[in-house]
Design a protein around this motif. Structure first.
Motif, PDB file in Angstrom:
ATOM      1  N   PRO A  71     -20.339  -1.241  87.807  1.00  0.00           N
ATOM      2  CA  PRO A  71     -21.731  -1.268  87.351  1.00  0.00           C
ATOM      3  C   PRO A  71     -21.783  -1.534  85.847  1.00  0.00           C
ATOM      4  O   PRO A  71     -20.951  -1.026  85.098  1.00  0.00           O
ATOM      5  CB  PRO A  71     -22.235   0.149  87.654  1.00  0.00           C
ATOM      6  CG  PRO A  71     -21.281   0.711  88.649  1.00  0.00           C
ATOM      7  CD  PRO A  71     -19.964   0.040  88.396  1.00  0.00           C
ATOM      8  N   PRO A  72     -22.728  -2.355  85.416  1.00  0.00           N
ATOM      9  CA  PRO A  72     -22.845  -2.607  83.978  1.00  0.00           C
ATOM     10  C   PRO A  72     -23.402  -1.397  83.250  1.00  0.00           C
ATOM     11  O   PRO A  72     -24.013  -0.511  83.859  1.00  0.00           O
ATOM     12  CB  PRO A  72     -23.823  -3.786  83.903  1.00  0.00           C
ATOM     13  CG  PRO A  72     -24.642  -3.654  85.144  1.00  0.00           C
ATOM     14  CD  PRO A  72     -23.736  -3.064  86.183  1.00  0.00           C
ATOM     15  N   LYS A  73     -23.204  -1.378  81.957  1.00  0.00           N
ATOM     16  CA  LYS A  73     -23.790  -0.340  81.119  1.00  0.00           C
ATOM     17  C   LYS A  73     -25.315  -0.504  81.110  1.00  0.00           C
ATOM     18  O   LYS A  73     -26.059   0.462  81.196  1.00  0.00           O
ATOM     19  CB  LYS A  73     -23.224  -0.467  79.704  1.00  0.00           C
ATOM     20  CG  LYS A  73     -23.626   0.612  78.755  1.00  0.00           C
ATOM     21  CD  LYS A  73     -22.889   0.418  77.436  1.00  0.00           C
ATOM     22  CE  LYS A  73     -23.289   1.438  76.407  1.00  0.00           C
ATOM     23  NZ  LYS A  73     -22.562   1.211  75.146  1.00  0.00           N
ATOM     24  N   SER A  74     -25.754  -1.750  81.008  1.00  0.00           N
ATOM     25  CA  SER A  74     -27.183  -2.060  81.093  1.00  0.00           C
ATOM     26  C   SER A  74     -27.349  -3.519  81.501  1.00  0.00           C
ATOM     27  O   SER A  74     -26.439  -4.328  81.330  1.00  0.00           O
ATOM     28  CB  SER A  74     -27.888  -1.804  79.758  1.00  0.00           C
ATOM     29  OG  SER A  74     -27.419  -2.699  78.774  1.00  0.00           O
ATOM     30  N   ALA A  75     -28.525  -3.829  82.042  1.00  0.00           N
ATOM     31  CA  ALA A  75     -28.810  -5.207  82.459  1.00  0.00           C
ATOM     32  C   ALA A  75     -30.318  -5.405  82.553  1.00  0.00           C
ATOM     33  O   ALA A  75     -31.074  -4.454  82.772  1.00  0.00           O
ATOM     34  CB  ALA A  75     -28.160  -5.517  83.795  1.00  0.00           C
ATOM     35  N   SER A  76     -30.728  -6.647  82.379  1.00  0.00           N
ATOM     36  CA  SER A  76     -32.129  -7.004  82.564  1.00  0.00           C
ATOM     37  C   SER A  76     -32.218  -8.335  83.284  1.00  0.00           C
ATOM     38  O   SER A  76     -31.277  -9.139  83.269  1.00  0.00           O
ATOM     39  CB  SER A  76     -32.867  -7.086  81.223  1.00  0.00           C
ATOM     40  OG  SER A  76     -32.369  -8.151  80.449  1.00  0.00           O
ATOM     41  N   LEU A  77     -33.338  -8.544  83.932  1.00  0.00           N
ATOM     42  CA  LEU A  77     -33.626  -9.771  84.654  1.00  0.00           C
ATOM     43  C   LEU A  77     -35.032 -10.183  84.266  1.00  0.00           C
ATOM     44  O   LEU A  77     -35.976  -9.396  84.388  1.00  0.00           O
ATOM     45  CB  LEU A  77     -33.540  -9.525  86.164  1.00  0.00           C
ATOM     46  CG  LEU A  77     -34.080 -10.599  87.096  1.00  0.00           C
ATOM     47  CD1 LEU A  77     -33.287 -11.896  86.946  1.00  0.00           C
ATOM     48  CD2 LEU A  77     -34.057 -10.111  88.535  1.00  0.00           C
ATOM     49  N   LYS A  78     -35.171 -11.409  83.776  1.00  0.00           N
ATOM     50  CA  LYS A  78     -36.489 -11.930  83.430  1.00  0.00           C
ATOM     51  C   LYS A  78     -36.789 -13.080  84.382  1.00  0.00           C
ATOM     52  O   LYS A  78     -35.966 -13.974  84.572  1.00  0.00           O
ATOM     53  CB  LYS A  78     -36.495 -12.421  81.977  1.00  0.00           C
ATOM     54  CG  LYS A  78     -37.857 -12.846  81.491  1.00  0.00           C
ATOM     55  CD  LYS A  78     -37.812 -13.181  80.014  1.00  0.00           C
ATOM     56  CE  LYS A  78     -39.178 -13.483  79.461  1.00  0.00           C
ATOM     57  NZ  LYS A  78     -39.119 -13.795  78.025  1.00  0.00           N
ATOM     58  N   ILE A  79     -37.978 -13.047  84.995  1.00  0.00           N
ATOM     59  CA  ILE A  79     -38.405 -14.090  85.917  1.00  0.00           C
ATOM     60  C   ILE A  79     -39.670 -14.719  85.339  1.00  0.00           C
ATOM     61  O   ILE A  79     -40.660 -14.026  85.094  1.00  0.00           O
ATOM     62  CB  ILE A  79     -38.674 -13.534  87.324  1.00  0.00           C
ATOM     63  CG1 ILE A  79     -37.432 -12.798  87.861  1.00  0.00           C
ATOM     64  CG2 ILE A  79     -39.085 -14.663  88.278  1.00  0.00           C
ATOM     65  CD1 ILE A  79     -37.658 -12.083  89.184  1.00  0.00           C
ATOM     66  N   GLU A  80     -39.594 -16.039  85.120  1.00  0.00           N
ATOM     67  CA  GLU A  80     -40.716 -16.769  84.521  1.00  0.00           C
ATOM     68  C   GLU A  80     -41.095 -17.950  85.402  1.00  0.00           C
ATOM     69  O   GLU A  80     -40.256 -18.500  86.104  1.00  0.00           O
ATOM     70  CB  GLU A  80     -40.325 -17.306  83.143  1.00  0.00           C
ATOM     71  CG  GLU A  80     -39.899 -16.236  82.161  1.00  0.00           C
ATOM     72  CD  GLU A  80     -39.334 -16.850  80.900  1.00  0.00           C
ATOM     73  OE1 GLU A  80     -40.081 -16.905  79.903  1.00  0.00           O
ATOM     74  OE2 GLU A  80     -38.160 -17.275  80.922  1.00  0.00           O
TER      75      GLU A  80
ATOM     76  N   ILE B  45     -24.700  -6.015  79.793  1.00  0.00           N
ATOM     77  CA  ILE B  45     -23.667  -5.460  78.920  1.00  0.00           C
ATOM     78  C   ILE B  45     -22.767  -4.619  79.811  1.00  0.00           C
ATOM     79  O   ILE B  45     -23.240  -3.673  80.458  1.00  0.00           O
ATOM     80  CB  ILE B  45     -24.263  -4.587  77.796  1.00  0.00           C
ATOM     81  CG1 ILE B  45     -25.223  -5.421  76.942  1.00  0.00           C
ATOM     82  CG2 ILE B  45     -23.148  -3.996  76.936  1.00  0.00           C
ATOM     83  CD1 ILE B  45     -25.999  -4.620  75.913  1.00  0.00           C
ATOM     84  N   ASP B  46     -21.474  -4.983  79.881  1.00  0.00           N
ATOM     85  CA  ASP B  46     -20.573  -4.221  80.735  1.00  0.00           C
ATOM     86  C   ASP B  46     -20.116  -2.946  80.038  1.00  0.00           C
ATOM     87  O   ASP B  46     -20.462  -2.694  78.884  1.00  0.00           O
ATOM     88  CB  ASP B  46     -19.403  -5.078  81.229  1.00  0.00           C
ATOM     89  CG  ASP B  46     -18.370  -5.411  80.166  1.00  0.00           C
ATOM     90  OD1 ASP B  46     -18.372  -4.819  79.069  1.00  0.00           O
ATOM     91  OD2 ASP B  46     -17.522  -6.284  80.444  1.00  0.00           O
ATOM     92  N   VAL B  47     -19.343  -2.139  80.736  1.00  0.00           N
ATOM     93  CA  VAL B  47     -18.941  -0.832  80.208  1.00  0.00           C
ATOM     94  C   VAL B  47     -18.084  -0.946  78.952  1.00  0.00           C
ATOM     95  O   VAL B  47     -17.993  -0.002  78.170  1.00  0.00           O
ATOM     96  CB  VAL B  47     -18.203   0.012  81.276  1.00  0.00           C
ATOM     97  CG1 VAL B  47     -19.162   0.420  82.372  1.00  0.00           C
ATOM     98  CG2 VAL B  47     -17.012  -0.719  81.840  1.00  0.00           C
ATOM     99  N   GLU B  48     -17.477  -2.107  78.734  1.00  0.00           N
ATOM    100  CA  GLU B  48     -16.672  -2.316  77.527  1.00  0.00           C
ATOM    101  C   GLU B  48     -17.464  -2.963  76.397  1.00  0.00           C
ATOM    102  O   GLU B  48     -16.924  -3.261  75.345  1.00  0.00           O
ATOM    103  CB  GLU B  48     -15.442  -3.153  77.870  1.00  0.00           C
ATOM    104  CG  GLU B  48     -14.511  -2.434  78.840  1.00  0.00           C
ATOM    105  CD  GLU B  48     -13.326  -3.276  79.250  1.00  0.00           C
ATOM    106  OE1 GLU B  48     -13.166  -4.408  78.736  1.00  0.00           O
ATOM    107  OE2 GLU B  48     -12.557  -2.794  80.096  1.00  0.00           O
ATOM    108  N   GLY B  49     -18.758  -3.219  76.629  1.00  0.00           N
ATOM    109  CA  GLY B  49     -19.604  -3.793  75.593  1.00  0.00           C
ATOM    110  C   GLY B  49     -19.694  -5.307  75.603  1.00  0.00           C
ATOM    111  O   GLY B  49     -20.353  -5.893  74.744  1.00  0.00           O
ATOM    112  N   LEU B  50     -19.048  -5.961  76.566  1.00  0.00           N
ATOM    113  CA  LEU B  50     -19.099  -7.417  76.668  1.00  0.00           C
ATOM    114  C   LEU B  50     -20.473  -7.851  77.171  1.00  0.00           C
ATOM    115  O   LEU B  50     -20.959  -7.362  78.197  1.00  0.00           O
ATOM    116  CB  LEU B  50     -18.012  -7.933  77.612  1.00  0.00           C
ATOM    117  CG  LEU B  50     -17.942  -9.442  77.808  1.00  0.00           C
ATOM    118  CD1 LEU B  50     -17.547 -10.141  76.510  1.00  0.00           C
ATOM    119  CD2 LEU B  50     -16.962  -9.780  78.913  1.00  0.00           C
ATOM    120  N   VAL B  51     -21.102  -8.783  76.451  1.00  0.00           N
ATOM    121  CA  VAL B  51     -22.433  -9.271  76.798  1.00  0.00           C
ATOM    122  C   VAL B  51     -22.299 -10.560  77.615  1.00  0.00           C
ATOM    123  O   VAL B  51     -21.550 -11.473  77.239  1.00  0.00           O
ATOM    124  CB  VAL B  51     -23.271  -9.537  75.526  1.00  0.00           C
ATOM    125  CG1 VAL B  51     -24.618 -10.138  75.881  1.00  0.00           C
ATOM    126  CG2 VAL B  51     -23.438  -8.255  74.724  1.00  0.00           C
TER     127      VAL B  51
END
Length: 138
Positions: free
Chosen positions: A26-35, A48-54
């Motif tokens: 699981p990532p540390k955080s994530a977003s999804l934008k739909i336009e 952003i994964d658990v190691e901070g990779l974007v």
């Protein structure tokens, strides 16, 4: 088309505690934008994964329109996007004649939650399903 896509539009924030991952961490955080860009739906994903990779990725397609040829990743050849009822926006990605990924984006009745059930078929290996739950950004 824009009337059907309207409820899906916006920015969605991943709720990792409500999500289930069979494949990958699981990532540390994530977003999804739909336009909506004049009938073309643009998906922008940031993670952003658990190691901070974007990781940033984007793809676009026309719901219930023609299949889109893809060549960027080399993993898939084409993708299609379709509505299944009013609350499901589904994409299929294929390599050759084989569907190797399906993502079903289901909108909650109140429009505040988007649940994405993504199944990946790894040929001659196995299939994995991740269920990610996104909350509409305020």
């Amino acid at each position: 088309m824009s009337d059907k896509i309207g409820p899906f539009l916006g920015t969605w924030i991943l709720d990792t505690s409500a999500s289930e991952f069979e494949q990958g961490e699981p990532p540390k955080s994530a977003s999804l934008k739909i336009e909506d860009n004049f009938g073309m739906v643009i998906f922008t994903m940031n993670q952003i994964d658990v190691e901070g990779l974007v990781t940033n990725d984007t793809f676009e397609a026309v719901p219930d329109g023609p299949e889109i040829k893809l060549g960027k990743s080399g993993l898939v050849d084409a993708m299609s996007l379709r509505f299944e009822g009013d609350r499901n926006l589904v994409s299929d990605a294929r390599k050759g004649q084989l569907t190797i990924m399906k993502a079903d984006r289901e909108l909650s009745q109140d429009g505040t939650t988007l649940t994405v059930t993504q199944t990946v078929h790894l040929v001659d290996v196995d299939s994995f399903t991740n269920v990610t739950v996104y909350r509409r950004a305020q």
